[in-house]
Design a protein around this motif. Structure first.
Motif, mmCIF file in Angstrom:
data_model
loop_
_atom_site.group_PDB
_atom_site.id
_atom_site.type_symbol
_atom_site.label_atom_id
_atom_site.label_comp_id
_atom_site.label_asym_id
_atom_site.label_seq_id
_atom_site.Cartn_x
_atom_site.Cartn_y
_atom_site.Cartn_z
ATOM 1 N N PRO A 132 70.760 98.534 88.349
ATOM 2 C CA PRO A 132 69.535 97.724 88.289
ATOM 3 C C PRO A 132 68.295 98.574 88.045
ATOM 4 O O PRO A 132 68.154 99.654 88.619
ATOM 5 C CB PRO A 132 69.481 97.062 89.671
ATOM 6 C CG PRO A 132 70.900 97.040 90.133
ATOM 7 C CD PRO A 132 71.514 98.283 89.591
ATOM 8 N N TRP A 133 67.423 98.077 87.203
ATOM 9 C CA TRP A 133 66.172 98.759 86.911
ATOM 10 C C TRP A 133 65.002 97.894 87.396
ATOM 11 O O TRP A 133 64.266 98.264 88.291
ATOM 12 C CB TRP A 133 66.072 99.055 85.414
ATOM 13 C CG TRP A 133 64.818 99.767 84.988
ATOM 14 C CD1 TRP A 133 64.029 100.571 85.767
ATOM 15 C CD2 TRP A 133 64.217 99.738 83.694
ATOM 16 N NE1 TRP A 133 62.977 101.061 85.026
ATOM 17 C CE2 TRP A 133 63.067 100.567 83.756
ATOM 18 C CE3 TRP A 133 64.535 99.120 82.495
ATOM 19 C CZ2 TRP A 133 62.230 100.763 82.650
ATOM 20 C CZ3 TRP A 133 63.719 99.316 81.387
ATOM 21 C CH2 TRP A 133 62.578 100.135 81.474
ATOM 22 N N ALA B 53 65.342 94.576 88.883
ATOM 23 C CA ALA B 53 66.362 93.611 89.296
ATOM 24 C C ALA B 53 65.844 92.179 89.301
ATOM 25 O O ALA B 53 66.579 91.239 88.977
ATOM 26 C CB ALA B 53 66.894 93.994 90.674
ATOM 27 N N SER B 54 64.588 91.986 89.663
ATOM 28 C CA SER B 54 64.038 90.633 89.752
ATOM 29 C C SER B 54 64.000 89.924 88.401
ATOM 30 O O SER B 54 63.979 88.698 88.335
ATOM 31 C CB SER B 54 62.630 90.681 90.345
ATOM 32 O OG SER B 54 61.765 91.450 89.518
ATOM 33 N N LEU B 55 64.018 90.698 87.315
ATOM 34 C CA LEU B 55 63.990 90.115 85.965
ATOM 35 C C LEU B 55 65.342 90.233 85.261
ATOM 36 O O LEU B 55 65.447 89.914 84.072
ATOM 37 C CB LEU B 55 62.904 90.794 85.122
ATOM 38 C CG LEU B 55 61.456 90.591 85.578
ATOM 39 C CD1 LEU B 55 60.499 91.370 84.685
ATOM 40 C CD2 LEU B 55 61.102 89.101 85.565
ATOM 41 N N GLY B 56 66.334 90.716 85.972
ATOM 42 C CA GLY B 56 67.651 90.856 85.358
ATOM 43 C C GLY B 56 67.709 91.954 84.322
ATOM 44 O O GLY B 56 68.471 91.867 83.355
ATOM 45 N N ILE B 57 66.921 93.007 84.519
ATOM 46 C CA ILE B 57 66.887 94.136 83.587
ATOM 47 C C ILE B 57 67.597 95.322 84.224
ATOM 48 O O ILE B 57 67.224 95.753 85.319
ATOM 49 C CB ILE B 57 65.435 94.515 83.228
ATOM 50 C CG1 ILE B 57 64.736 93.335 82.542
ATOM 51 C CG2 ILE B 57 65.409 95.748 82.329
ATOM 52 C CD1 ILE B 57 63.239 93.542 82.349
ATOM 53 N N ASN B 58 68.610 95.816 83.571
ATOM 54 C CA ASN B 58 69.375 96.948 84.081
ATOM 55 C C ASN B 58 69.206 98.166 83.182
ATOM 56 O O ASN B 58 68.934 98.030 81.975
ATOM 57 C CB ASN B 58 70.865 96.602 84.150
ATOM 58 C CG ASN B 58 71.200 95.714 85.330
ATOM 59 O OD1 ASN B 58 70.308 95.210 86.014
ATOM 60 N ND2 ASN B 58 72.480 95.522 85.566
ATOM 61 N N PHE B 59 69.365 99.340 83.785
ATOM 62 C CA PHE B 59 69.516 100.550 82.965
ATOM 63 C C PHE B 59 70.994 100.621 82.600
ATOM 64 O O PHE B 59 71.813 101.197 83.310
ATOM 65 C CB PHE B 59 69.075 101.802 83.732
ATOM 66 C CG PHE B 59 69.098 103.054 82.888
ATOM 67 C CD1 PHE B 59 68.039 103.359 82.054
ATOM 68 C CD2 PHE B 59 70.192 103.909 82.917
ATOM 69 C CE1 PHE B 59 68.055 104.494 81.267
ATOM 70 C CE2 PHE B 59 70.226 105.046 82.129
ATOM 71 C CZ PHE B 59 69.153 105.346 81.301
#
Length: 491
Positions: free
Chosen positions: A60-61, A63-69
């Protein structure tokens, strides 16, 4: 972990080089780029040629926006990572005969750009891909603006506006797809694939153009190409090498990874339009190359023609075209960097890039002439050179799609021979003149750049099997995604 090291080592190295004085920057930049090359070669030896992505990191990068590394390497991305890490040391080394003001900033920007390029080729999160995509624009903008030639301000601004505008439209497309992902929304590549393929036909049409335009500008293909000739001509040689050898591959890679599997329905509808304008670009750019009087602009238009064929092969939507596009990306990278370095040597020795002002170089520089011949023959796709392998697959693919369009696309080889052989004749043959009389043959640094490039061009042309093996499973997987969607929709 290896993937993260490949991304972040050039960034750390860029910061180190920036802190050095200009005299130290060259050597440290070359060392850093060679370390990156060794790392990528180690990854290549550890890589298993399967369809599965390897060396994966998914954490998770935001996480609240569903954006991962989320990064990983498959056969397609591995070849482009290797292209980036092999060419970067050559590009750095090619600058050693130049004395750039504030050299530490210059080399730091090259390494920063290497980081962004590697990031683009390994990102498996749509938002992360966009971040790396935009990060690659920043260093090349400043390289062209700070160390470019005449009228660099206006030319660089046009380049920046073109690419930024295309990128923003792509981001809007990704955001729309993000909100179509089920449950807690995500930018993960598989989630975007599923969201895109579930869209209505109308929505797929819209998203196709939103994403395609960004990639078409970056490649560039006709009619989104108008920024390219001026930018290639104005940028310092190393900037032109980065743009032509690696950066334009971002657009082609984007079509493969982020357009065709995301909206296969949109591609099925508009792919023929993209293919036709790509083929128009082949003939258009080749004809303009024939009438050019400036060497750098000639090669710039030649690049548009070759990229047009790559794009046309991709939009035939068959495995032959996809495999040919990937091989030709690698081949074009080495050939175009070699050609621009040849031109840089000519300019540094003669203080001109006007074809009519040259001549007779063969008489006094036989080694340089031999190198030029081999790279030139690769560019015209002579058998046993790397250029032939990719173009043969691409033309075959387009011909299977439509024999008339295939015949027109095949003109790239004929027209390419016309402008390349004519430019060679006018610059290398004949009698020397006041501009070329003092031309000296290749020095040690120039040989260290050009000899390996020539060897790679010949090796790929004679034995392309390793490249085909690395990418084959990933191409098959991509084709399976497309075929499954078509079968589901009854196409």
């Amino acid at each position: 972990m290896l993937t993260a090291v490949l991304i972040f080592w050039p960034f750390v190295a860029a910061l180190i080089v920036l802190a050095l004085n200009s005299n130290q920057a060259k050597g440290w930049a070359l060392t850093a780029s060679l370390i990156e090359l060794v790392l990528s070669i180690y990854v290549a030896f550890q890589f298993q040629p399967t369809a599965e992505a390897q060396f994966e990191i998914n954490t998770p990068w935001i996480a609240s926006l569903g954006i991962n590394f989320h990064v990983a390497i498959d056969g397609i991305s591995l070849l482009l990572v290797l292209l980036t890490t092999v060419l970067t040391p050559f590009i750095v080394l090619s600058s050693f005969n130049h004395n750039y003001e504030k050299a530490n900033s210059f080399y730091s920007l090259i390494l920063f750009m290497e980081m962004a390029l590697v990031g683009v080729f390994v990102a498996l999160d749509g938002f992360l891909f966009y971040i790396f995509w935009e990060m690659a624009l920043i260093p090349i903008y400043f390289i062209c603006l700070r160390w470019g030639g005449i009228n660099r301000g206006a030319v660089t601004l046009k380049f920046f506006i073109y690419t930024l505008a295309g990128s923003l439209v792509m981001l809007l497309g990704f955001i729309y797809l993000y909100y179509q992902t089920p449950g807690s929304h995500s930018f993960d590549i598989k989630a975007l694939y599923a969201a895109g393929q579930s869209l209505s036909e109308f929505d797929q049409r819209i998203i196709f153009w939103a994403i395609f335009i960004a990639f078409a500008v970056k490649m560039p293909v006709f009619p989104f190409h108008t920024w390219q000739p001026d930018t290639y001509n104005t940028a310092p040689t190393q900037g032109t090498m980065l743009l032509s050898g690696i950066m334009l591959k971002m657009g082609i890679y984007g079509v493969i990874r982020w357009l065709i599997p995301v909206v296969p329905g949109g591609v099925a509808i508009y792919g023929n339009v993209a293919l036709i304008i790509s083929v128009i670009g082949i003939v258009y750019a080749s004809c303009l190359a024939i009438v050019q009087k400036d060497l750098k602009r000639l090669i710039a238009y030649s690049s548009i023609a070759h990229v047009g064929l790559i794009a046309a092969g991709l939009f035939t939507m068959n495995k032959l075209g996809m495999q040919g596009a990937i091989i030709q990306m690698v081949s074009h990278g080495f050939i175009i960097v070699g050609l621009f370095y040849v031109i840089d040597i000519i300019i540094s020795r003669t203080a001109t890039q006007e074809i009519s002002n040259l001549g007779g170089i063969r008489n006094i520089a036989p080694v340089f002439t031999t190198v030029f011949v081999i790279i030139m023959l690769g560019n015209v796709s002579l058998p046993l050179t790397s250029g032939f392998v990719g173009e043969f697959l691409l033309i075959n693919s387009v011909f299977q799609y439509n024999y008339i369009i295939g015949a027109v696309a095949g003109l790239t080889m004929i027209l390419g021979a016309v402008y390349m052989l004519r430019s060679f004749q006018q610059t290398m043959l004949g009698e020397t003149n006041s501009n070329t009389r003092g031309f000296i043959d290749l020095g040690t640094t120039e040989k260290l750049v050009l000899f390996p490039i020539v060897a790679i061009i010949i090796f790929i042309g004679v034995y392309p099997a390793p490249l085909l093996k690395i990418s084959e499973a990933a191409v098959d997987n991509l084709y399976t995604i497309i075929s499954s969607y078509q079968a589901l929709k009854g196409q």
